[in-house]
Design a protein around this motif. Structure first.
Motif, PDB file in Angstrom:
ATOM      1  N   LEU A 215      83.834 155.612  70.296  1.00  0.00           N
ATOM      2  CA  LEU A 215      84.533 156.827  70.329  1.00  0.00           C
ATOM      3  C   LEU A 215      85.220 156.731  71.736  1.00  0.00           C
ATOM      4  O   LEU A 215      84.582 156.394  72.778  1.00  0.00           O
ATOM      5  CB  LEU A 215      83.915 157.819  70.268  1.00  0.00           C
ATOM      6  N   MET A 216      86.655 156.917  71.784  1.00  0.00           N
ATOM      7  CA  MET A 216      87.462 157.051  73.102  1.00  0.00           C
ATOM      8  C   MET A 216      88.374 157.984  73.005  1.00  0.00           C
ATOM      9  O   MET A 216      88.851 158.422  72.112  1.00  0.00           O
ATOM     10  CB  MET A 216      88.056 155.777  73.373  1.00  0.00           C
ATOM     11  N   ILE A 217      88.477 158.555  74.316  1.00  0.00           N
ATOM     12  CA  ILE A 217      89.555 159.613  74.583  1.00  0.00           C
ATOM     13  C   ILE A 217      90.492 159.502  75.894  1.00  0.00           C
ATOM     14  O   ILE A 217      90.236 158.688  76.657  1.00  0.00           O
ATOM     15  CB  ILE A 217      88.894 161.089  74.694  1.00  0.00           C
TER      16      ILE A 217
ATOM     17  N   LEU B 237      92.949 149.600  71.829  1.00  0.00           N
ATOM     18  CA  LEU B 237      91.334 149.650  71.797  1.00  0.00           C
ATOM     19  C   LEU B 237      90.819 150.152  70.608  1.00  0.00           C
ATOM     20  O   LEU B 237      89.561 149.897  70.252  1.00  0.00           O
ATOM     21  CB  LEU B 237      90.848 150.538  72.950  1.00  0.00           C
ATOM     22  N   SER B 238      91.373 150.911  69.829  1.00  0.00           N
ATOM     23  CA  SER B 238      90.967 151.499  68.678  1.00  0.00           C
ATOM     24  C   SER B 238      90.513 150.534  67.639  1.00  0.00           C
ATOM     25  O   SER B 238      89.434 150.679  66.905  1.00  0.00           O
ATOM     26  CB  SER B 238      91.944 152.631  67.807  1.00  0.00           C
ATOM     27  N   THR B 239      91.165 149.570  67.288  1.00  0.00           N
ATOM     28  CA  THR B 239      91.002 148.468  66.457  1.00  0.00           C
ATOM     29  C   THR B 239      90.155 147.461  67.010  1.00  0.00           C
ATOM     30  O   THR B 239      89.575 146.733  66.187  1.00  0.00           O
ATOM     31  CB  THR B 239      92.233 147.890  65.855  1.00  0.00           C
TER      32      THR B 239
ATOM     33  N   GLN C 112      91.619 154.355  59.413  1.00  0.00           N
ATOM     34  CA  GLN C 112      91.752 153.700  60.797  1.00  0.00           C
ATOM     35  C   GLN C 112      92.103 154.739  61.693  1.00  0.00           C
ATOM     36  O   GLN C 112      92.467 155.865  61.559  1.00  0.00           O
ATOM     37  CB  GLN C 112      92.620 152.490  60.834  1.00  0.00           C
ATOM     38  N   TYR C 113      91.892 154.439  63.219  1.00  0.00           N
ATOM     39  CA  TYR C 113      92.125 155.368  64.140  1.00  0.00           C
ATOM     40  C   TYR C 113      91.564 156.592  64.410  1.00  0.00           C
ATOM     41  O   TYR C 113      92.183 157.485  64.723  1.00  0.00           O
ATOM     42  CB  TYR C 113      93.813 155.448  64.455  1.00  0.00           C
ATOM     43  N   GLN C 114      90.368 156.648  63.584  1.00  0.00           N
ATOM     44  CA  GLN C 114      89.599 158.078  63.466  1.00  0.00           C
ATOM     45  C   GLN C 114      88.826 157.939  64.991  1.00  0.00           C
ATOM     46  O   GLN C 114      88.267 159.343  65.055  1.00  0.00           O
ATOM     47  CB  GLN C 114      88.761 157.857  62.379  1.00  0.00           C
TER      48      GLN C 114
END
Length: 252
Positions: A91-93, A83-85, A119-121
């Motif tokens: 923002l997700m957790i 989902l990150s890319t 990336q992936y921040q």
């Protein structure tokens, strides 16, 4: 530690943490007591710990961007990574009860950030019991997507109260989801799939997505393939059962 070439916890080829050092029991009892810090209110969630490049200071502006996606029982973090890319500005957790698995996801995200600058921040993980503390992390209407992928089926009838999808827990999920927000569930256990569908169908604040809507939603395609459990089911030729529902305003 992650940058140490001699670190035995990292793969020599991918520089990602090795799962064999972070293995834990497949499931935990969500009704048992566990000892970890829990914010009293969502305003106490320190975003700078989770997203340091985006929130470099612990003095957070109250109007700052909020977490929108929550992966409940995120396991080893496969869905978050995918989902990150796909949603780089969101923002997700992940919320995970098992301490070793949570630590693995933390190390995995850190390694990916180091290997892929910029990336992936937007992803992170927290060790917590989502069945008890969802309102401690999210404000009313804060989330736009919630994920419950391959949750513990708790087969015995006396343990059904431990299931992460239930009528009373759906009240809390509806509270944290914005109107129009989506809740995604999938399992390879037919009886659990029927249970989750029945709970969602019977709740006045959720309606099922149409087949047309499911076909155009890019997230639906990840439900089977992004997680370790889903990949295992696919390798074994197993069947899965999805329920995807939208948060609505209940009809009067």
């Amino acid at each position: 530690m992650l940058e140490n070439e001699a670190n035995p916890y990292l793969s020599k080829t991918t520089r990602l943490p090795r799962k064999r050092f972070y293995r834990a029991r497949a499931h935990s009892n969500p009704l048992s007591d566990a000892h970890f810090p829990v914010p009293i209110t969502p305003s106490q969630v320190d975003y700078s710990l989770h997203f340091p490049q985006l929130f470099p200071s612990s003095d957070q502006d109250a109007s700052s961007k909020k977490i929108q996606f929550a992966d409940i029982g995120c396991g080893f973090g496969g869905l978050l990574i995918s989902l990150s890319t796909l949603f780089p500005r969101t923002l997700m957790i992940g919320m995970e009860l098992r301490d070793k698995v949570t630590e693995y996801v933390k190390e995995r995200v850190l390694a990916l950030r180091i290997a892929n600058p910029g990336q992936y921040q937007n992803i992170s993980v927290v060790r917590t019991n989502s069945m008890k503390y969802i309102p401690n992390y999210f404000e009313k209407g804060q989330l736009s997507k919630m994920f419950f992928l391959f949750p513990d089926p708790h087969f015995k009838e006396k343990n059904h109260r431990r299931r992460v999808i239930s009528p009373h827990l759906l009240d809390e999920y509806a509270y944290t989801l914005e109107v129009g927000g989506i809740i995604y569930t999938i399992t390879d256990v037919e009886e659990l799939g029927a249970w989750m569908k029945t709970c969602l169908e019977g709740h006045p604040m959720f309606e099922v997505l149409t087949e047309e809507e499911l076909d155009v939603d890019p997230v639906v395609k990840l439900l089977n393939s992004a997680t370790e459990e889903g990949q295992k089911v696919a390798r074994n030729g197993g069947q899965t059962f999805k329920s995807v529902y939208r948060r609505i305003v209940p009809k009067v």
